[in-house]
Design a protein around this motif. Structure first.
Motif, short mmCIF file in Angstrom:
data_model
loop_
_atom_site.label_atom_id
_atom_site.label_comp_id
_atom_site.label_asym_id
_atom_site.label_seq_id
_atom_site.Cartn_x
_atom_site.Cartn_y
_atom_site.Cartn_z
N ARG A 1 46.21 54.05 115.59
CA ARG A 1 46.20 52.65 115.13
C ARG A 1 45.17 51.84 115.92
N TRP A 2 45.12 52.04 117.23
CA TRP A 2 44.15 51.29 118.06
C TRP A 2 42.72 51.67 117.67
N VAL A 3 42.46 52.96 117.47
CA VAL A 3 41.12 53.42 117.13
C VAL A 3 40.66 52.81 115.81
N LEU A 4 41.53 52.82 114.80
CA LEU A 4 41.15 52.31 113.48
C LEU A 4 40.89 50.81 113.50
N LEU A 5 41.47 50.10 114.46
CA LEU A 5 41.26 48.65 114.54
C LEU A 5 39.95 48.29 115.22
N GLN A 6 39.22 49.28 115.75
CA GLN A 6 38.03 48.99 116.56
C GLN A 6 36.72 49.10 115.78
N ARG A 7 36.77 49.27 114.48
CA ARG A 7 35.54 49.45 113.71
C ARG A 7 34.67 48.20 113.77
N ASP A 8 33.36 48.42 113.68
CA ASP A 8 32.43 47.30 113.66
C ASP A 8 31.35 47.57 112.64
N ASN A 9 30.24 46.85 112.74
CA ASN A 9 29.19 46.99 111.73
C ASN A 9 28.43 48.30 111.82
N ASN A 10 28.64 49.09 112.86
CA ASN A 10 27.99 50.40 112.99
C ASN A 10 28.97 51.55 112.81
N GLY A 11 30.11 51.30 112.22
CA GLY A 11 31.13 52.32 112.11
C GLY A 11 32.08 52.17 113.29
N TRP A 12 31.78 52.90 114.36
CA TRP A 12 32.52 52.74 115.63
C TRP A 12 31.51 52.62 116.77
N ASN A 13 30.77 51.52 116.76
CA ASN A 13 29.90 51.11 117.86
C ASN A 13 28.58 51.86 117.95
N ASN A 14 28.57 53.19 117.99
CA ASN A 14 27.32 53.94 118.08
C ASN A 14 27.52 55.34 117.53
N THR A 15 26.46 56.11 117.44
CA THR A 15 26.55 57.44 116.82
C THR A 15 27.46 58.38 117.60
N LYS A 16 27.37 58.35 118.92
CA LYS A 16 28.18 59.25 119.74
C LYS A 16 29.67 58.94 119.62
N THR A 17 30.00 57.64 119.67
CA THR A 17 31.39 57.23 119.53
C THR A 17 31.90 57.54 118.12
N THR A 18 31.09 57.23 117.11
CA THR A 18 31.51 57.46 115.73
C THR A 18 31.78 58.94 115.47
N SER A 19 30.93 59.83 115.97
CA SER A 19 31.16 61.26 115.75
C SER A 19 32.43 61.72 116.46
N GLN A 20 32.73 61.16 117.65
CA GLN A 20 33.96 61.52 118.35
C GLN A 20 35.20 61.03 117.58
N VAL A 21 35.11 59.84 116.99
CA VAL A 21 36.20 59.32 116.16
C VAL A 21 36.39 60.21 114.94
N PHE A 22 35.28 60.61 114.31
CA PHE A 22 35.36 61.49 113.15
C PHE A 22 36.13 62.77 113.49
N LEU A 23 35.78 63.39 114.62
CA LEU A 23 36.42 64.65 115.00
C LEU A 23 37.90 64.44 115.31
N ALA A 24 38.23 63.32 115.98
CA ALA A 24 39.63 63.05 116.33
C ALA A 24 40.47 62.82 115.08
N LEU A 25 39.98 62.01 114.15
CA LEU A 25 40.74 61.74 112.93
C LEU A 25 40.81 62.97 112.04
N LEU A 26 39.77 63.81 112.06
CA LEU A 26 39.81 65.07 111.33
C LEU A 26 40.92 65.96 111.87
N GLU A 27 40.96 66.13 113.20
CA GLU A 27 41.98 66.99 113.80
C GLU A 27 43.38 66.44 113.55
N GLU A 28 43.51 65.10 113.58
CA GLU A 28 44.82 64.49 113.30
C GLU A 28 45.23 64.76 111.86
N GLN A 29 44.29 64.64 110.93
CA GLN A 29 44.60 64.86 109.52
C GLN A 29 45.00 66.31 109.26
#
Length: 596
Positions: free
Chosen positions: A325-353
């Motif tokens: 819930r906290w991660v999903l609330l942190q989105r901004d105009n670049n997805g999740w701040n920068n490319t490195k952070t966004t790719s880490q979020v992608f992997l975390a939400l993928l593993e959760e799914q």
């Protein structure tokens, strides 16, 4: 002949964002609309994103990574993460991949692997850019990425992997040996403590990267890390915990317990943002009052911790939902701040799914109401709840709000993103707003004057400041950018907009400027050697990248040819941390007149 030209707005980019979730069977949310008189005409964009699963925002944001304009080692690796996500979801949950998307992934893979192969050094490691020295963190990042690609069927050269792993293992041992040297005084020097914290994260990350290939890190490395358990940052704890778990090492229980101890907790969310409270619990002494790293955002750290929780306690639904819930609330105009952070979020939400598979209880309707009129109605069930985020474009309104009205079992995740250029006043001072305090940038133009010929046979130039703001059409001038920083700042990006119609001189790239101050060239000047890591020349700006911006004053420079007569205002310089949203500085507006 009719020609279309892009007109850039004068000002600085601004955005307003509101994210949230609707959890109850009957739930509502309200999104206020931005009202401002400072919006530059034609720059306003409002996108409302709606999804019925936490993987929806990921599927709807592939372009954020794939189309990012710059290409260092990390960004090149991050571009490949969308294909990993899509293919794993296709394999595990049957989500389709259409032909167009498949061709796009293949194209990205071909280009990215060619660049990563070119960037790999003869010693086996990778740096931030091709000519940077090999770096522990970035080499570990590439090796982890290669493992992700192999899992979904991509081919990676075995020798390339072996070469990288060999360097990773030996470099980890060498760094640990240096850190164990009793002559080092990390414990009594605040800056050294920060460095040691960074090094511990590098060692932990590489312990994890090696574990993916069933290679155990040398015992002295893990022993050194465990000896500093109470002051290991959460990034190091996450990597170390996942590595220990993969290696069936019971020490994962101690590192995981410490990771949970550092967490920030409220009634609704759990995170590892770099707050002062977290830093106090970290017990790093003199550096507990400010952020200990500029290489991780709190979002990336929390996404990494989520992956760790999924590896250790996949059944702890309450904790996982609070972090997600906290991660999903942190989105901004670049997805999740920068490319490195966004790719880490992608992997975390993928593993959760993949951990929780399909939600059979979804059967919901969402009504989107704009200015008391129904704008759109969306229906979700078990068959379509994992589709990509629905994107709805909205026009600017002077007043009003958006109402979201949900009914039925299931969850709705929403994200309202408004972007625009804020018009600047001619006398507005935005230079003083740098963060951290004291960070500032400025730009000036110099006329090149030949000096007297010397006996060495070279033509020498000296730069003379242009004080009246007037240059001649066709004249080549030196553009100098000065940066003053109160501390060392790693991984910085500086965008320097050019006057309209100006062109960067072809032979003023980094390598040529270095030669201009060396012995191999027939021209020398009084400007400093180009020490930045990399630069990109675009139509409207030149972009400098610095792997390690030193404390104090630094200069970036390039030669620019002024071509079209006229009077031009120049957009502010923009300096920012590639991986730190709290590092940012602007210059003031500049003005230049090009005479016939």
């Amino acid at each position: 002949m009719e020609t279309r030209l892009n007109v850039l707005s004068l000002g600085v980019p601004e955005f307003a964002i509101k994210s949230g979730e609707l959890l109850e069977d009957y739930d509502k949310a309200e999104i206020p609309l931005v009202q401002s008189t400072e919006i530059s005409p034609g720059t306003f964009k409002h996108q409302l994103g709606i999804s019925a699963s936490s993987i929806g925002p990921v599927l709807g944001n592939f372009d954020k990574l794939i189309e990012y304009p710059y290409g260092c080692t990390e960004q090149t690796m991050s571009r490949l993460i969308p294909s990993v996500v899509a293919m794993k979801l296709h394999k595990e949950l049957g989500l389709p991949i259409d032909e167009k998307q498949s061709q796009r992934f293949a194209k990205v893979y071909k280009r990215s692997m060619a660049k990563l192969t070119d960037y790999q050094h003869s010693d086996g490691g990778w740096g931030w850019w091709k000519n940077d020295p090999s770096n522990l963190y970035l080499t570990g990042l590439v090796m982890e990425g290669f493992d992700q690609l192999k899992q979904v069927g991509y081919q990676i050269d075995a020798n390339q992997i072996k070469h990288g792993l060999d360097w990773l293992k030996s470099a980890s041992e060498d760094l640990c040996k240096q850190l164990m040297d009793p002559k080092l005084t990390y414990s009594t020097n605040t800056n050294k403590k920060w460095q040691e914290s960074e090094f511990s994260t590098d060692l932990a990350k590489n312990t994890y990267a090696l574990s993916l290939y069933k290679i155990k890190t040398p015992a002295k490395v893990t022993q050194w890390l465990m000896s500093r358990l109470s002051i290991l940052p959460p990034e190091a704890l996450s990597y170390l915990t996942m590595a220990f778990k993969k290696n069936n090492d019971p020490r994962f229980e101690k590192t995981y317990k410490q990771l949970l101890y550092l967490a920030n907790r409220t009634n609704d969310v759990v995170d590892w943002d770099h707050t002062k409270d977290l830093l106090k619990r970290l017990k790093l002494g003199g550096i507990s009052n400010y952020d200990y790293t500029y290489r991780y955002t709190g979002i990336e750290t929390t996404a990494l911790a989520l992956r760790t929780v999924l590896a250790i306690e996949p059944g702890n639904t309450q904790l996982i939902e609070s972090i997600k819930r906290w991660v999903l609330l942190q989105r901004d105009n670049n997805g999740w701040n920068n490319t490195k952070t966004t790719s880490q979020v992608f992997l975390a939400l993928l593993e959760e799914q993949l951990s929780f598979n399909k939600n059979k209880n979804t059967n919901e309707t969402l009504r989107i109401i704009l200015a008391d009129k129904l704008l759109k109605e969306l229906h979700y069930n078990a068959e379509n709840c994992y589709q990509a985020e629905e994107q709805i474009s909205l026009s600017q309104l002077d007043k009003g709000k958006i109402d979201l009205d949900k009914s039925g079992p299931g969850r709705i995740y929403y994200n309202s993103l408004i972007t625009y250029m804020r018009q600047l006043k001619a006398d507005e001072n935005i230079q003083a707003a740098g963060s951290p305090k004291g960070l500032s940038i400025g730009r000036s133009f110099y006329r090149l004057k030949p000096s007297a010929t010397t006996s060495d046979g070279k033509i020498h130039f000296r730069s003379q400041l242009i004080t009246d703001g007037i240059v001649q059409s066709g004249e080549t001038v030196l553009m100098k950018i000065s940066v003053n920083s109160p501390i060392n700042l790693p991984y910085m990006l500086l965008e320097a907009y050019l006057p309209s119609g100006a062109e960067v001189v072809q032979d003023s790239t980094k390598e040529d400027l270095i030669e201009a101050n060396g012995d191999k060239d027939s021209v020398q000047g009084d400007w400093g050697c180009a020490w930045w890591s990399h630069q990109d020349i675009l139509d409207d700006r030149i972009v400098f990248f610095s792997t390690d911006l030193k404390q104090g004053k630094s200069e970036f420079s390039t030669l620019v040819r002024m071509e079209m007569p006229g009077t031009y205002q120049i957009n502010p310089l923009r300096l920012e941390g590639m991986y730190a949203k709290n590092v940012r500085a602007y210059s003031n507006l500049d003005k230049i007149q090009v005479a016939k």
